[in-house]
Scaffold this motif. Sequence first.
Motif, mmCIF file in Angstrom:
data_model
loop_
_atom_site.group_PDB
_atom_site.id
_atom_site.type_symbol
_atom_site.label_atom_id
_atom_site.label_comp_id
_atom_site.label_asym_id
_atom_site.label_seq_id
_atom_site.Cartn_x
_atom_site.Cartn_y
_atom_site.Cartn_z
ATOM 1 N N VAL A 94 17.082 13.700 19.240
ATOM 2 C CA VAL A 94 16.572 14.328 20.465
ATOM 3 C C VAL A 94 16.338 15.820 20.206
ATOM 4 O O VAL A 94 16.911 16.405 19.287
ATOM 5 C CB VAL A 94 17.532 14.147 21.659
ATOM 6 C CG1 VAL A 94 17.663 12.679 22.031
ATOM 7 C CG2 VAL A 94 18.896 14.743 21.378
ATOM 8 N N ASN A 95 15.506 16.413 21.039
ATOM 9 C CA ASN A 95 15.189 17.848 20.964
ATOM 10 C C ASN A 95 14.631 18.247 19.600
ATOM 11 O O ASN A 95 15.014 19.267 19.028
ATOM 12 C CB ASN A 95 16.399 18.714 21.316
ATOM 13 C CG ASN A 95 16.839 18.523 22.748
ATOM 14 O OD1 ASN A 95 16.024 18.196 23.602
ATOM 15 N ND2 ASN A 95 18.112 18.717 23.008
ATOM 16 N N LEU A 96 13.710 17.444 19.099
ATOM 17 C CA LEU A 96 13.020 17.746 17.844
ATOM 18 C C LEU A 96 11.687 18.402 18.193
ATOM 19 O O LEU A 96 10.852 17.808 18.881
ATOM 20 C CB LEU A 96 12.784 16.464 17.039
ATOM 21 C CG LEU A 96 11.969 16.606 15.763
ATOM 22 C CD1 LEU A 96 12.690 17.498 14.743
ATOM 23 C CD2 LEU A 96 11.694 15.232 15.161
ATOM 24 N N PHE A 97 11.490 19.636 17.754
ATOM 25 C CA PHE A 97 10.255 20.367 17.992
ATOM 26 C C PHE A 97 9.826 21.046 16.697
ATOM 27 O O PHE A 97 10.619 21.751 16.067
ATOM 28 C CB PHE A 97 10.443 21.430 19.087
ATOM 29 C CG PHE A 97 10.854 20.854 20.409
ATOM 30 C CD1 PHE A 97 9.928 20.225 21.238
ATOM 31 C CD2 PHE A 97 12.169 20.923 20.816
ATOM 32 C CE1 PHE A 97 10.317 19.688 22.447
ATOM 33 C CE2 PHE A 97 12.564 20.396 22.022
ATOM 34 C CZ PHE A 97 11.637 19.770 22.852
ATOM 35 N N GLU A 98 8.583 20.810 16.310
ATOM 36 C CA GLU A 98 8.010 21.421 15.117
ATOM 37 C C GLU A 98 8.897 21.225 13.883
ATOM 38 O O GLU A 98 9.108 22.137 13.081
ATOM 39 C CB GLU A 98 7.725 22.899 15.356
ATOM 40 C CG GLU A 98 6.711 23.118 16.466
ATOM 41 C CD GLU A 98 6.419 24.576 16.746
ATOM 42 O OE1 GLU A 98 7.042 25.464 16.121
ATOM 43 O OE2 GLU A 98 5.558 24.829 17.597
ATOM 44 N N GLY A 99 9.460 20.012 13.762
ATOM 45 C CA GLY A 99 10.228 19.659 12.576
ATOM 46 C C GLY A 99 11.674 20.146 12.563
ATOM 47 O O GLY A 99 12.365 19.978 11.567
ATOM 48 N N ARG A 100 12.132 20.747 13.655
ATOM 49 C CA ARG A 100 13.516 21.245 13.720
ATOM 50 C C ARG A 100 14.193 20.747 14.987
ATOM 51 O O ARG A 100 13.558 20.587 16.016
ATOM 52 C CB ARG A 100 13.542 22.771 13.717
ATOM 53 C CG ARG A 100 13.007 23.363 12.456
ATOM 54 C CD ARG A 100 13.085 24.845 12.502
ATOM 55 N NE ARG A 100 12.529 25.391 11.278
ATOM 56 C CZ ARG A 100 12.772 26.601 10.850
ATOM 57 N NH1 ARG A 100 13.554 27.397 11.530
ATOM 58 N NH2 ARG A 100 12.227 27.029 9.741
ATOM 59 N N TYR A 101 15.499 20.529 14.876
ATOM 60 C CA TYR A 101 16.286 20.127 16.036
ATOM 61 C C TYR A 101 16.805 21.373 16.744
ATOM 62 O O TYR A 101 17.241 22.333 16.104
ATOM 63 C CB TYR A 101 17.434 19.215 15.609
ATOM 64 C CG TYR A 101 16.915 17.876 15.163
ATOM 65 C CD1 TYR A 101 16.680 16.872 16.086
ATOM 66 C CD2 TYR A 101 16.603 17.630 13.830
ATOM 67 C CE1 TYR A 101 16.151 15.652 15.690
ATOM 68 C CE2 TYR A 101 16.081 16.418 13.422
ATOM 69 C CZ TYR A 101 15.866 15.430 14.372
ATOM 70 O OH TYR A 101 15.335 14.225 13.984
#
Length: 65
Positions: free
Chosen positions: A36-43
């Motif tokens: 969860v909360n993965l944005f632009e390849g980062r958590y």
Amino acid sequence: MQYSFDIEIANKHGVESAIMYNNISFWCKKNQANNVNLFEGRYWMYNTLDAWSELFPFWNKDKVF
């Protein structure tokens, strides 16, 4: 509640920064495990200023911010 930190981070950046880093790191790893909360390849993790102040009652809001 118990707080912990990495001694190497504390030596380099101070105990308060090490405590905050440990908390953020914990939640990012938990989010990665739960995918969860993965944005632009980062958590990522997030919190409101009020929530941070509740988690760290020994710091005032100015210190958390």
